[in-house]
Design a protein around this motif. Sequence first.
Motif, PDB file in Angstrom:
ATOM      1  N   SER A  18      23.343  17.896  -2.280  1.00  0.00           N
ATOM      2  CA  SER A  18      22.044  18.327  -1.752  1.00  0.00           C
ATOM      3  C   SER A  18      20.897  17.510  -2.305  1.00  0.00           C
ATOM      4  N   ASP A  19      19.936  17.142  -1.287  1.00  0.00           N
ATOM      5  CA  ASP A  19      18.904  16.384  -1.633  1.00  0.00           C
ATOM      6  C   ASP A  19      17.769  17.151  -2.766  1.00  0.00           C
ATOM      7  N   PRO A  20      17.688  16.637  -3.945  1.00  0.00           N
ATOM      8  CA  PRO A  20      16.925  17.298  -4.901  1.00  0.00           C
ATOM      9  C   PRO A  20      15.606  17.426  -4.623  1.00  0.00           C
ATOM     10  N   GLU A  21      14.929  16.745  -3.727  1.00  0.00           N
ATOM     11  CA  GLU A  21      13.485  17.150  -3.474  1.00  0.00           C
ATOM     12  C   GLU A  21      13.519  18.225  -2.479  1.00  0.00           C
ATOM     13  N   THR A  22      14.283  18.289  -1.616  1.00  0.00           N
ATOM     14  CA  THR A  22      14.525  19.348  -0.538  1.00  0.00           C
ATOM     15  C   THR A  22      14.813  20.852  -1.416  1.00  0.00           C
TER      16      THR A  22
ATOM     17  N   ALA B   7      10.884  19.835 -12.398  1.00  0.00           N
ATOM     18  CA  ALA B   7      12.008  19.697 -11.463  1.00  0.00           C
ATOM     19  C   ALA B   7      12.136  18.060 -11.041  1.00  0.00           C
ATOM     20  N   ARG B   8      10.996  17.474 -10.735  1.00  0.00           N
ATOM     21  CA  ARG B   8      11.136  16.184 -10.369  1.00  0.00           C
ATOM     22  C   ARG B   8      11.078  15.266 -11.300  1.00  0.00           C
ATOM     23  N   MET B   9      10.932  15.637 -12.563  1.00  0.00           N
ATOM     24  CA  MET B   9      11.235  14.844 -13.669  1.00  0.00           C
ATOM     25  C   MET B   9      12.658  14.632 -13.987  1.00  0.00           C
ATOM     26  N   GLN B  10      13.451  15.761 -13.823  1.00  0.00           N
ATOM     27  CA  GLN B  10      14.734  15.782 -14.092  1.00  0.00           C
ATOM     28  C   GLN B  10      15.831  14.582 -13.777  1.00  0.00           C
ATOM     29  N   THR B  11      16.684  14.203 -14.560  1.00  0.00           N
ATOM     30  CA  THR B  11      17.730  13.322 -14.312  1.00  0.00           C
ATOM     31  C   THR B  11      18.709  13.788 -13.477  1.00  0.00           C
ATOM     32  N   VAL B  12      19.579  13.297 -12.770  1.00  0.00           N
ATOM     33  CA  VAL B  12      20.759  13.601 -12.092  1.00  0.00           C
ATOM     34  C   VAL B  12      21.699  14.525 -12.891  1.00  0.00           C
ATOM     35  N   GLU B  13      21.834  14.104 -14.177  1.00  0.00           N
ATOM     36  CA  GLU B  13      22.689  14.749 -14.995  1.00  0.00           C
ATOM     37  C   GLU B  13      22.084  16.215 -15.453  1.00  0.00           C
ATOM     38  N   GLN B  14      20.562  16.160 -15.658  1.00  0.00           N
ATOM     39  CA  GLN B  14      20.053  17.413 -16.125  1.00  0.00           C
ATOM     40  C   GLN B  14      20.187  18.379 -14.988  1.00  0.00           C
ATOM     41  N   ARG B  15      19.907  17.809 -13.721  1.00  0.00           N
ATOM     42  CA  ARG B  15      20.187  18.620 -12.629  1.00  0.00           C
ATOM     43  C   ARG B  15      21.384  19.486 -12.316  1.00  0.00           C
ATOM     44  N   ASN B  16      22.365  18.738 -12.291  1.00  0.00           N
ATOM     45  CA  ASN B  16      23.655  19.012 -12.368  1.00  0.00           C
ATOM     46  C   ASN B  16      24.161  20.107 -13.624  1.00  0.00           C
ATOM     47  N   ALA B  17      23.719  19.834 -14.525  1.00  0.00           N
ATOM     48  CA  ALA B  17      23.868  20.658 -15.685  1.00  0.00           C
ATOM     49  C   ALA B  17      23.059  21.939 -15.552  1.00  0.00           C
ATOM     50  N   SER B  18      22.071  21.993 -15.035  1.00  0.00           N
ATOM     51  CA  SER B  18      21.157  23.209 -14.591  1.00  0.00           C
ATOM     52  C   SER B  18      21.997  23.856 -13.683  1.00  0.00           C
ATOM     53  N   SER B  19      22.258  23.404 -12.670  1.00  0.00           N
ATOM     54  CA  SER B  19      23.244  23.912 -11.504  1.00  0.00           C
ATOM     55  C   SER B  19      24.472  24.770 -12.053  1.00  0.00           C
TER      56      SER B  19
ATOM     57  N   THR C 255      14.055  21.315  -4.729  1.00  0.00           N
ATOM     58  CA  THR C 255      12.798  21.735  -5.337  1.00  0.00           C
ATOM     59  C   THR C 255      11.632  22.297  -4.311  1.00  0.00           C
ATOM     60  N   GLN C 256      11.478  21.664  -3.235  1.00  0.00           N
ATOM     61  CA  GLN C 256      10.456  21.924  -2.338  1.00  0.00           C
ATOM     62  C   GLN C 256      10.704  23.434  -1.721  1.00  0.00           C
ATOM     63  N   ALA C 257      12.149  23.677  -1.571  1.00  0.00           N
ATOM     64  CA  ALA C 257      12.568  25.137  -0.959  1.00  0.00           C
ATOM     65  C   ALA C 257      12.121  26.225  -1.937  1.00  0.00           C
ATOM     66  N   VAL C 258      12.612  25.984  -3.448  1.00  0.00           N
ATOM     67  CA  VAL C 258      12.096  26.851  -4.432  1.00  0.00           C
ATOM     68  C   VAL C 258      10.737  27.109  -4.503  1.00  0.00           C
ATOM     69  N   TYR C 259       9.844  25.995  -4.400  1.00  0.00           N
ATOM     70  CA  TYR C 259       8.590  26.027  -4.429  1.00  0.00           C
ATOM     71  C   TYR C 259       7.915  26.898  -3.434  1.00  0.00           C
TER      72      TYR C 259
END
Length: 306
Positions: free
Chosen positions: A205-209, A169-181, A211-215
């Motif tokens: 939303s903050d991507p690290e937050t 998840a931390r390696m994803q680009t903004v575009e990849q995160r938005n597409a997955s969402s 990611t950490q919440a899901v973790y």
Amino acid sequence: MSRALLLAAFVAVPLLFGCATTSSASSTATSPAPFAVKRSGKGQPVLFIPGLASSGEVWDETVAKLQGEYDCHVFTLAGFAGQPSVPSPFMPTMRRALAEYIRSQGLKKPIVVGHSLGGVLALGLAADAPDLVGGVFIVDSVPFLPALLYPGATAESSKPFADQFRVQARMQTVEQRNASSRQVLQIYISDEARREVAARWGADSDPETVTQAVYEMSITDLRPELSRITAPTQVLGSWIALQGRVPREAVEANYRGQYQNLPTVRLAMHDTARHFIMWDDPQGFLATLESFLKTTAASASMESQR
């Protein structure tokens, strides 16, 4: 498996009122608040906690109907939907802050309504401080996320996959995160316009937050803690998003198994609404919630007279 964890997070995942004022939990100059709160109405206090990467606006329609009879407190958690993030760990920080909020506001036995991640927090709060909570209403959430799709999962067996998910998840680009969402939201919200709203919250939303919440949800098993909850609890689950992959009976059995340590629980499965039940069936959702609120208030009144 990492992809499954991401999908499962949204299975158990994602009010601003013109007349209400915005407040935040107490914080220092160097420490951001754990959440922003919108408060409106008078009466029995009800706390509304949204899910992963969601704004408190997800409760708009619900609170608009309730604020005539209830004192509604609507949260937007740190790191979600434009709120400043806080240092990890995320879930324990939120649990402590919610209990502190109830005490600092002098709220007497509030009902806590939580959707998805918000449901996990509601359960954790009720287990941490059973004396503070008057009732718990869970919207499509379970106490142990990985076991939703993998019933035999444990916190220990899930950790390697959660670690892998966090790295990827931390390696994803903004575009990849938005597409997955957007891909996930298409499964879990019926209305296209509402999917766009939720997608915007996710993008803000903050991507690290996130990611950490899901973790943390993936390695934290609340099932052993449920026995500490004394408040009446209603769980409203959804299974339609898993139709074709998992039979309804199996989904309901999984839910009942996850809540077997909670003696006060009542469970109902919604047969038409997707994960965002309050959006997919606002009238049916409101009727179920109002029934729970009134029943819980009546029980509390009888108990206080004994």
